[in-house]
Design a protein around this motif. Structure first.
Motif, PDB file in Angstrom:
ATOM      1  N   THR A   1      33.698  74.198   9.535  1.00  0.00           N
ATOM      2  CA  THR A   1      34.537  73.997   8.695  1.00  0.00           C
ATOM      3  C   THR A   1      35.760  74.749   9.666  1.00  0.00           C
ATOM      4  O   THR A   1      35.249  75.144  11.540  1.00  0.00           O
ATOM      5  CB  THR A   1      34.711  75.682   7.152  1.00  0.00           C
ATOM      6  OG1 THR A   1      34.413  77.137   8.852  1.00  0.00           O
ATOM      7  CG2 THR A   1      33.689  75.084   7.071  1.00  0.00           C
ATOM      8  N   GLU A   2      37.082  74.527   9.655  1.00  0.00           N
ATOM      9  CA  GLU A   2      38.407  74.769  10.218  1.00  0.00           C
ATOM     10  C   GLU A   2      38.708  75.788   9.432  1.00  0.00           C
ATOM     11  O   GLU A   2      38.869  75.072   8.108  1.00  0.00           O
ATOM     12  CB  GLU A   2      38.969  73.874  10.924  1.00  0.00           C
ATOM     13  CG  GLU A   2      39.714  72.709   9.712  1.00  0.00           C
ATOM     14  CD  GLU A   2      40.069  71.905  10.224  1.00  0.00           C
ATOM     15  OE1 GLU A   2      39.884  71.565  11.693  1.00  0.00           O
ATOM     16  OE2 GLU A   2      41.462  70.768   9.871  1.00  0.00           O
ATOM     17  N   ILE A   3      39.791  76.392   9.182  1.00  0.00           N
ATOM     18  CA  ILE A   3      40.510  77.459   8.657  1.00  0.00           C
ATOM     19  C   ILE A   3      42.195  77.437   8.500  1.00  0.00           C
ATOM     20  O   ILE A   3      42.331  77.162   9.969  1.00  0.00           O
ATOM     21  CB  ILE A   3      40.773  78.948   9.076  1.00  0.00           C
ATOM     22  CG1 ILE A   3      38.941  78.935   9.298  1.00  0.00           C
ATOM     23  CG2 ILE A   3      41.300  79.269   8.324  1.00  0.00           C
ATOM     24  CD1 ILE A   3      38.571  80.506   9.393  1.00  0.00           C
ATOM     25  N   ASP A   4      43.041  76.767   7.748  1.00  0.00           N
ATOM     26  CA  ASP A   4      44.265  77.086   7.198  1.00  0.00           C
ATOM     27  C   ASP A   4      44.797  78.227   7.260  1.00  0.00           C
ATOM     28  O   ASP A   4      44.426  78.857   6.313  1.00  0.00           O
ATOM     29  CB  ASP A   4      44.525  75.944   5.955  1.00  0.00           C
ATOM     30  CG  ASP A   4      44.063  74.490   6.565  1.00  0.00           C
ATOM     31  OD1 ASP A   4      43.941  74.599   8.018  1.00  0.00           O
ATOM     32  OD2 ASP A   4      44.055  73.459   6.135  1.00  0.00           O
ATOM     33  N   LEU A   5      45.491  79.119   8.165  1.00  0.00           N
ATOM     34  CA  LEU A   5      46.114  80.088   7.588  1.00  0.00           C
ATOM     35  C   LEU A   5      47.746  79.603   6.698  1.00  0.00           C
ATOM     36  O   LEU A   5      48.359  78.717   7.426  1.00  0.00           O
ATOM     37  CB  LEU A   5      46.567  80.776   9.508  1.00  0.00           C
ATOM     38  CG  LEU A   5      45.091  80.934   9.855  1.00  0.00           C
ATOM     39  CD1 LEU A   5      45.792  81.528  11.214  1.00  0.00           C
ATOM     40  CD2 LEU A   5      44.118  81.925   9.092  1.00  0.00           C
ATOM     41  N   GLU A   6      47.251  79.947   5.712  1.00  0.00           N
ATOM     42  CA  GLU A   6      47.991  80.076   4.359  1.00  0.00           C
ATOM     43  C   GLU A   6      49.512  81.369   5.275  1.00  0.00           C
ATOM     44  O   GLU A   6      49.051  82.512   5.020  1.00  0.00           O
ATOM     45  CB  GLU A   6      47.829  79.863   3.214  1.00  0.00           C
ATOM     46  CG  GLU A   6      47.437  78.317   3.491  1.00  0.00           C
ATOM     47  CD  GLU A   6      46.848  78.133   1.938  1.00  0.00           C
ATOM     48  OE1 GLU A   6      47.061  79.469   1.200  1.00  0.00           O
ATOM     49  OE2 GLU A   6      46.493  76.430   2.453  1.00  0.00           O
ATOM     50  N   LYS A   7      50.202  81.513   3.924  1.00  0.00           N
ATOM     51  CA  LYS A   7      51.395  82.465   3.991  1.00  0.00           C
ATOM     52  C   LYS A   7      50.874  83.792   3.827  1.00  0.00           C
ATOM     53  O   LYS A   7      49.939  83.830   2.071  1.00  0.00           O
ATOM     54  CB  LYS A   7      52.933  82.694   2.890  1.00  0.00           C
ATOM     55  CG  LYS A   7      54.045  80.933   3.704  1.00  0.00           C
ATOM     56  CD  LYS A   7      54.723  81.060   2.874  1.00  0.00           C
ATOM     57  CE  LYS A   7      56.406  80.441   3.637  1.00  0.00           C
ATOM     58  NZ  LYS A   7      56.938  79.987   2.512  1.00  0.00           N
ATOM     59  N   GLY A   8      50.846  84.532   4.077  1.00  0.00           N
ATOM     60  CA  GLY A   8      50.036  86.339   3.840  1.00  0.00           C
ATOM     61  C   GLY A   8      48.749  85.952   4.308  1.00  0.00           C
ATOM     62  O   GLY A   8      48.433  87.413   4.075  1.00  0.00           O
ATOM     63  N   GLY A   9      48.675  85.368   5.448  1.00  0.00           N
ATOM     64  CA  GLY A   9      46.987  85.515   6.380  1.00  0.00           C
ATOM     65  C   GLY A   9      46.178  84.761   5.431  1.00  0.00           C
ATOM     66  O   GLY A   9      44.752  84.863   5.907  1.00  0.00           O
TER      67      GLY A   9
END
Length: 283
Positions: free
Chosen positions: A90-98
């Protein structure tokens, strides 16, 4: 939004895709989880493959998929997600607020493809079950058991040997109930069979087979029972009084015959000088 790439590229060489059985070495907790760690990882990756998700969304997705029978805690879920990420699945998308949103990678897709048979079995088991009040027959049986234990406890003290036998009876019943509730709900075309093998050495056969197959696939075992999955189906074993019961469930009748041959061969190797008569009957 920033994309945090998988760390699989940090490895010196890209390894060939391994099966879930080869990847998983976790010890399952029978009392708290419907699946062991390896199965939970597969289920999570299959859900993520359908739709990128946040951790809390995956908790609810698993709970919904299992009809409300199991809701993984964050302490169980996030180590499983970390495992998938560390291996580049998997890969991780870092969004606003962590907040982290997990999506599948090409390696993850390959991993699912390599474990297609295991995932088919897993998803077939994970059919949501209808919820509602406890069936009357179960309620009455539980009340009967509680009354029997409560009334007897109010009389003179019970001998230790009797208490141990009562505990053994309850354990056997619990194992049988668990096996029924966790029995795979397979798709059309699946086949199953059972063999009750007369032998005084059921415990030895149980330990021998579980020890052999745990090098290839996660095995769940206690003193009287054990089960594991092969690429073609599932094996459940139980030690009864003078009987070693083996139940096979396969994706097709052809796979069932193949599983029968494999189990008989290993039983014959474990039997040494004992001659076993194995007769498979439809389950």
């Amino acid at each position: 939004m920033m994309v945090q790439k998988s760390r699989s590229g940090e490895k010196e060489n890209n390894q060939a895709v391994k099966t879930a059985a080869e990847e998983s070495h976790a010890k399952p907790d029978r009392r708290s989880r419907t699946f062991d760690y390896g199965e939970l990882r597969l289920l999570l990756l299959a859900i993520i493959a359908q739709q990128p998700s946040h951790g809390y969304e995956l908790i609810h997705a698993v709970n919904e998929r299992l009809g409300g029978t199991y809701k993984p805690s964050p302490g169980v879920l996030y180590p499983a997600l970390t495992w998938l990420y560390d291996r580049g699945y998997t890969e991780i998308d870092l969004e606003k607020g962590g907040r982290k949103r997990y999506s599948i990678t090409a390696e993850g897709t390959d991993f699912l493809s390599a474990n297609k048979a295991a995932i088919d079995m897993l998803l077939a088991r994970a059919v949501p079950r209808p919820q509602g009040k406890s069936p009357q027959a179960i309620v009455e049986a539980m009340d009967h058991l509680k009354r029997a234990l409560s009334l007897r406890a109010k009389m003179e003290p019970v001998e230790t040997e009797v208490l141990n036998r009562i505990g053994g009876i309850i354990d056997v019943a619990a194992n049988q109930i668990e096996a029924l509730l966790n029995a795979p709900m397979l798709q059309e075309g699946a086949a199953s069979c059972v063999a009750d093998i007369l032998t005084p050495n059921g415990e030895r056969f149980l330990r021998r087979l579980c020890s052999h197959f745990q090098h290839r696939t996660p095995v769940i075992m206690d003193e009287n029972s054990g089960h594991f999955r092969m690429s073609m189906g599932e094996v459940r074993m139980e030690v009864l009084d003078g009987i070693f019961r083996v139940r096979l469930t396969a994706l097709s009748p052809e796979k069932l015959i193949e599983m029968q041959h494999i189990l008989v061969r290993h039983l014959e190797e474990a039997a040494v000088r004992e001659t076993l008569e194995v007769h498979w009957l439809p389950a």
